[in-house]
Write a protein that holds these residues in place. Structure first.
Motif, short mmCIF file in Angstrom:
data_model
loop_
_atom_site.label_atom_id
_atom_site.label_comp_id
_atom_site.label_asym_id
_atom_site.label_seq_id
_atom_site.Cartn_x
_atom_site.Cartn_y
_atom_site.Cartn_z
N TYR A 87 -8.50 -5.72 -5.95
CA TYR A 87 -8.87 -4.78 -4.90
C TYR A 87 -10.22 -5.12 -4.28
O TYR A 87 -10.39 -5.04 -3.06
CB TYR A 87 -8.87 -3.34 -5.43
CG TYR A 87 -7.50 -2.71 -5.38
CD1 TYR A 87 -6.98 -2.20 -4.20
CD2 TYR A 87 -6.72 -2.62 -6.52
CE1 TYR A 87 -5.72 -1.62 -4.15
CE2 TYR A 87 -5.46 -2.05 -6.49
CZ TYR A 87 -4.97 -1.55 -5.29
OH TYR A 87 -3.71 -0.99 -5.26
N SER B 62 -4.92 -11.61 -2.61
CA SER B 62 -5.82 -10.44 -2.52
C SER B 62 -6.30 -10.27 -1.08
O SER B 62 -6.34 -9.14 -0.57
CB SER B 62 -7.01 -10.61 -3.46
OG SER B 62 -6.59 -10.67 -4.81
N HIS C 271 0.81 -1.22 0.00
CA HIS C 271 0.00 0.00 0.00
C HIS C 271 0.85 1.27 0.00
O HIS C 271 0.37 2.33 -0.40
CB HIS C 271 -0.97 -0.01 1.18
CG HIS C 271 -1.94 -1.15 1.10
ND1 HIS C 271 -2.93 -1.23 0.15
CD2 HIS C 271 -2.04 -2.28 1.83
CE1 HIS C 271 -3.61 -2.34 0.31
NE2 HIS C 271 -3.08 -3.00 1.32
#
Length: 168
Positions: free
Chosen positions: A129, A154, A4
């Motif tokens: 996502y 994921s 991230h």
């Protein structure tokens, strides 16, 4: 994780994430269910077995019944279903299950696709996502399906729970 810090969705991707999150009731308010058929249903030439035509419809019904069983465990949640088979997604979409959510877009196998449109590649990132933002990410499998690591990774990215579900 560092993911991230190193990677941020583009404005286009972020808008799509917000759009689909709204349809699903928000982050962690849905579960996801991923099927990795490869060429079982005749959608691709990738390696692995292809079911004879007469066996495809009953196999798809087993997959849909697995989605229905997951809904019984989570009756208050929508189910985001991702798959690498447009045949399956079309059948599931026509089953009129109000709790099932299927994101539109062309289904491809990235490792075997070299000339697709921008939107086609974007869908793979969107799937990643959206899985990462689910409450629980399920990989549905049996001995015929591919044991994909995509849903697991994921789930790791978003801190979602991860489980594998045997095909009913």
């Amino acid at each position: 994780p560092l993911f991230h810090e190193l990677f941020k969705p583009t404005k286009e991707l972020q808008q799509q994430i917000y759009f689909h999150l709204e349809k699903l009731g928000g982050k962690r308010n849905y579960i996801s269910c991923t099927f990795r058929f490869r060429q079982l249903l005749g959608d691709f030439k990738e390696g692995g077995d292809t079911l004879p035509l007469a066996q495809r419809k009953p196999y798809i019904e087993r997959c849909i019944n697995t989605v229905k069983a997951l809904h019984k465990q989570y009756p208050e949640k929508k189910i985001l279903v991702t798959a690498d088979s447009s045949t399956f997604l079309t059948e599931l979409g026509s089953s009129t299950l109000p709790y099932v959510y299927i994101m539109p877009g062309k289904v491809v196998h990235i490792g075997f696709t070299y000339d697709a449109s921008h939107a086609t590649y974007l869908k793979s990132f969107l799937d990643m996502y959206m899985l990462s933002l689910a409450d629980t990410v399920y990989l549905v499998r049996d001995k015929l399906m591919y044991h994909s690591g995509f849903p697991y990774r994921s789930a790791l990215l978003g801190g979602a729970k991860y489980q594998e579900q045997e095909l009913l």
